[in-house]
Design an enzyme around this catalytic site. Structure first.
Site, PDB file in Angstrom:
ATOM      1  N   THR A  16     -14.701 -15.307  -9.855  1.00  0.00           N
ATOM      2  CA  THR A  16     -14.578 -15.166  -8.408  1.00  0.00           C
ATOM      3  C   THR A  16     -15.902 -15.592  -7.808  1.00  0.00           C
ATOM      4  O   THR A  16     -16.875 -15.808  -8.531  1.00  0.00           O
ATOM      5  CB  THR A  16     -14.245 -13.726  -7.991  1.00  0.00           C
ATOM      6  N   LYS A  48     -10.686  -9.452  -2.232  1.00  0.00           N
ATOM      7  CA  LYS A  48     -11.845  -8.906  -2.935  1.00  0.00           C
ATOM      8  C   LYS A  48     -12.962  -8.481  -1.989  1.00  0.00           C
ATOM      9  O   LYS A  48     -14.016  -8.055  -2.424  1.00  0.00           O
ATOM     10  CB  LYS A  48     -12.382  -9.943  -3.913  1.00  0.00           C
ATOM     11  N   ALA A 170     -15.830 -23.379  -4.107  1.00  0.00           N
ATOM     12  CA  ALA A 170     -14.436 -23.664  -4.441  1.00  0.00           C
ATOM     13  C   ALA A 170     -14.255 -25.093  -4.958  1.00  0.00           C
ATOM     14  O   ALA A 170     -13.383 -25.342  -5.796  1.00  0.00           O
ATOM     15  CB  ALA A 170     -13.542 -23.434  -3.228  1.00  0.00           C
ATOM     16  N   CYS A 173     -16.505 -24.707  -8.769  1.00  0.00           N
ATOM     17  CA  CYS A 173     -16.176 -23.689  -9.771  1.00  0.00           C
ATOM     18  C   CYS A 173     -14.653 -23.586  -9.942  1.00  0.00           C
ATOM     19  O   CYS A 173     -13.943 -23.295  -8.975  1.00  0.00           O
ATOM     20  CB  CYS A 173     -16.742 -22.338  -9.341  1.00  0.00           C
ATOM     21  N   THR A 176     -12.824 -20.325  -8.743  1.00  0.00           N
ATOM     22  CA  THR A 176     -12.962 -19.987  -7.325  1.00  0.00           C
ATOM     23  C   THR A 176     -12.009 -20.868  -6.529  1.00  0.00           C
ATOM     24  O   THR A 176     -11.927 -22.066  -6.779  1.00  0.00           O
ATOM     25  CB  THR A 176     -14.416 -20.229  -6.856  1.00  0.00           C
TER      26      THR A 176
END
Length: 185
Positions: A16, A48, A170, A173, A176
């Site tokens: 995340t 989250k 994003a 990764c 993500t």
């Protein structure tokens, strides 16, 4: 966590990105929504980042979801006992997290903030106040942190910095995604 297996040999939910930006009298915590197990996306829209207690504290987590919810609950209780003093509540939570036999096994990191303070909390007993008001955790944390630090000199709005940093994470990764939740104080 880069290894999808825990010390017990079980597959871990992982990855995340959470970023916190404090600038111009505003504090923002943003996080993506992807939950992965190994190389499979299990859920793309997890939440989250959330408000804690009476809403005067915001927080985001990276790591095992159930562990993070347990820690959020504990932090809420510590906030009540400390009459809303985030630093005091965070230190008390970190002490328990490090020394309690049950809590010691929880695998999560947290960024929490109120109108005055932003902190990173770890299971090692760390309560860290980030330098220059920017903090990031999770598998894409370093990407988001780098992007936010680069944007900080050119952008005055904390939310804009956080959103752009999340976009960079994003894109780089694989753990993500771009389904971002943002909370502001």
């Amino acid at each position: 966590m880069t290894d999808p297996h825990s010390s017990h040999g079980l597959v871990q939910w992982h990855g995340t990105t959470i970023i916190g930006v404090k600038k111009g009298g505003k504090t923002v915590i943003a996080g993506d929504g992807q939950v992965s197990m190994g190389n499979t996306v299990m859920k793309p829209n997890a939440r989250k980042v959330r408000r804690i207690g009476d809403g005067s504290v915001i927080g985001g987590f990276a790591g095992a979801t159930a562990d993070a919810f347990t820690l959020f609950e504990r932090l809420e209780k510590k906030l009540e006992a400390a009459r809303g003093q985030l630093m005091r509540a965070a230190v008390e939570l970190a002490k328990d997290w490090r020394t309690d036999k049950y809590l010691r096994n929880l695998e999560a990191l947290m960024i929490v903030a109120d109108k005055d303070t932003m902190l990173i909390l770890t299971g090692n007993g760390d309560v860290l106040e980030p330098e220059h008001g920017i903090a990031a955790i999770g598998s894409g944390g370093n990407y988001a942190l780098s992007a936010a630090k680069a944007l900080d000199a050119y952008e005055e709005d904390a939310e804009t910095i956080a959103r752009h940093a999340m976009q960079v994470a994003a894109e780089v990764c694989v753990f993500t995604n771009d389904r971002v939740t943002v909370e502001t104080i």
